[in-house]
Design a protein around this motif. Structure first.
Motif, PDB file in Angstrom:
ATOM      1  N   ARG A  39       1.052  -1.221  -0.062  1.00 35.60           N
ATOM      2  CA  ARG A  39       0.238  -0.080  -0.044  1.00 35.60           C
ATOM      3  C   ARG A  39       0.429   1.480  -0.318  1.00 35.60           C
ATOM      4  O   ARG A  39       1.746   1.647   0.858  1.00 35.60           O
ATOM      5  N   ILE A  40       0.971   2.075  -0.938  1.00 31.36           N
ATOM      6  CA  ILE A  40       1.261   3.393  -1.754  1.00 31.36           C
ATOM      7  C   ILE A  40       0.708   4.310  -0.681  1.00 31.36           C
ATOM      8  O   ILE A  40      -0.424   4.491  -1.241  1.00 31.36           O
ATOM      9  N   SER A  62      -3.168   3.659  -2.312  1.00 28.27           N
ATOM     10  CA  SER A  62      -2.388   2.754  -4.361  1.00 28.27           C
ATOM     11  C   SER A  62      -2.358   1.039  -3.813  1.00 28.27           C
ATOM     12  O   SER A  62      -1.479   1.633  -2.458  1.00 28.27           O
ATOM     13  N   VAL A  63      -3.249   0.453  -3.614  1.00 29.17           N
ATOM     14  CA  VAL A  63      -2.113  -0.777  -3.388  1.00 29.17           C
ATOM     15  C   VAL A  63      -2.337  -1.799  -5.109  1.00 29.17           C
ATOM     16  O   VAL A  63      -2.526  -1.502  -5.895  1.00 29.17           O
ATOM     17  N   ILE A  64      -0.782  -2.298  -4.633  1.00 28.98           N
ATOM     18  CA  ILE A  64      -0.106  -3.073  -5.698  1.00 28.98           C
ATOM     19  C   ILE A  64       0.509  -3.752  -5.111  1.00 28.98           C
ATOM     20  O   ILE A  64       0.510  -3.826  -4.972  1.00 28.98           O
ATOM     21  N   CYS A  72      -3.808  -2.854  -8.682  1.00 29.16           N
ATOM     22  CA  CYS A  72      -5.031  -3.342  -7.513  1.00 29.16           C
ATOM     23  C   CYS A  72      -6.748  -2.243  -7.341  1.00 29.16           C
ATOM     24  O   CYS A  72      -7.287  -2.812  -7.506  1.00 29.16           O
ATOM     25  N   LEU A  73      -5.724  -1.396  -6.777  1.00 28.27           N
ATOM     26  CA  LEU A  73      -6.730  -0.281  -6.221  1.00 28.27           C
ATOM     27  C   LEU A  73      -6.399   1.061  -5.829  1.00 28.27           C
ATOM     28  O   LEU A  73      -4.996   0.944  -5.346  1.00 28.27           O
ATOM     29  N   SER A  90     -10.219   0.422  -9.379  1.00 28.74           N
ATOM     30  CA  SER A  90     -10.321  -0.969  -9.141  1.00 28.74           C
ATOM     31  C   SER A  90      -9.708  -1.729 -10.457  1.00 28.74           C
ATOM     32  O   SER A  90     -10.235  -1.694 -11.827  1.00 28.74           O
ATOM     33  N   VAL A  91      -8.443  -2.863 -10.146  1.00 24.47           N
ATOM     34  CA  VAL A  91      -8.179  -3.553 -11.395  1.00 24.47           C
ATOM     35  C   VAL A  91      -8.548  -4.975 -11.335  1.00 24.47           C
ATOM     36  O   VAL A  91      -7.389  -5.586 -10.229  1.00 24.47           O
TER      37      VAL A  91
END
Length: 186
Positions: A39-40, A62-64, A72-73, A90-91
Motif C-alpha cells: 500500500r502506497i 494505492s494497493v499494488i 489493484c486499487l 479498481s483493477v
C-alpha cells in the motif's frame, strides 16, 4: 524492477515561485503477510497562509502487486478550495480490466471500464516505478498510466548530466528525470 521498501516515509516541501505553499508525504506499508501487495499512501496539505486563501487537503492511496507494480486499487480524495472530488480505480488482475469511478460532492459523475494491459501503473504507483528506474538508462522509457477514460501512454527520459542536489542529509549527485505529459489523459 526493485521492490518497494516497506515502512518508507518521504516528506516533501512544495514550492511555487520560490515560496513554500504546501507539504506532501508518501509512505508505504505491507498489506498482507506474504508481502504480495504493497500500500502506497500520499497526502498533500497547503500551509496555513495558502489555506487562508485556497485550502488543499488531498489524500491518496494505492494497493499494488509488490513484485510487478500492477495496480489493484487506487483512491484519490481531493478537497481543494472547498470543492470535493473522489476518484477510484479498481483493477481485475485476471481479466486485466480497470473500473474508474469519479464522485463529485458524494454523487457518481463518471464510470468507465477499459482494458488495463500488463505494465500499466496507477498515478501514485508510477512514482515508485520511476524511483526504481536505472538512472543510467540511455533512452526514452515508455510508461502506461491509468486515466479517467483510458490508459495514457507517456514516456520519460533522464537528462544526460548529473546535477548536485542539497538535502538535509547532505549533497548528492542526481540525474533529472523529464516526463512527457502530453497525453490529455494525464
Amino acid at each position: 524492477r526493485r521492490r518497494i521498501p516497506f515502512g518508507e516515509n518521504l516528506h516533501y516541501s512544495i514550492q511555487w515561485n520560490g515560496m513554500s505553499v504546501a507539504t506532501a508525504r508518501l509512505w508505504t506499508q505491507k498489506v498482507d503477510k506474504d508481502d504480495s501487495k504493497t500500500r502506497i499512501n500520499g497526502e498533500i496539505r497547503s500551509n496555513s497562509v495558502i489555506s487562508a486563501i485556497y485550502e488543499v487537503k488531498d489524500d491518496l492511496f494505492s494497493v499494488i502487486e509488490s513484485k510487478t507494480g500492477f495496480p489493484c486499487l487506487y483512491s484519490k480524495k481531493q478537497d481543494e478550495g472547498g470543492r470535493e472530488r473522489e476518484e477510484y480505480f479498481s483493477v481485475d488482475p485476471i481479466s486485466r480490466t480497470a473500473l474508474y469511478r469519479r464522485f463529485k460532492n458524494g454523487r457518481l459523475s463518471r464510470e468507465v471500464t477499459y482494458d488495463a494491459p500488463r505494465g500499466v501503473a496507477d498515478p501514485l504507483g508510477v512514482v515508485y516505478i520511476i524511483r526504481s528506474l536505472d538512472p543510467n538508462h540511455p533512452g526514452t522509457i515508455p510508461m502506461l498510466v491509468l486515466g479517467a477514460k483510458r490508459v495514457a501512454r507517456t514516456t520519460a527520459r533522464f537528462l544526460p548530466e548529473a546535477e548536485e542536489v542539497a538535502t538535509p542529509l547532505g549533497r548528492f549527485k542526481c540525474r533529472r528525470l523529464v516526463p512527457d505529459l502530453k497525453d490529455e489523459e494525464l
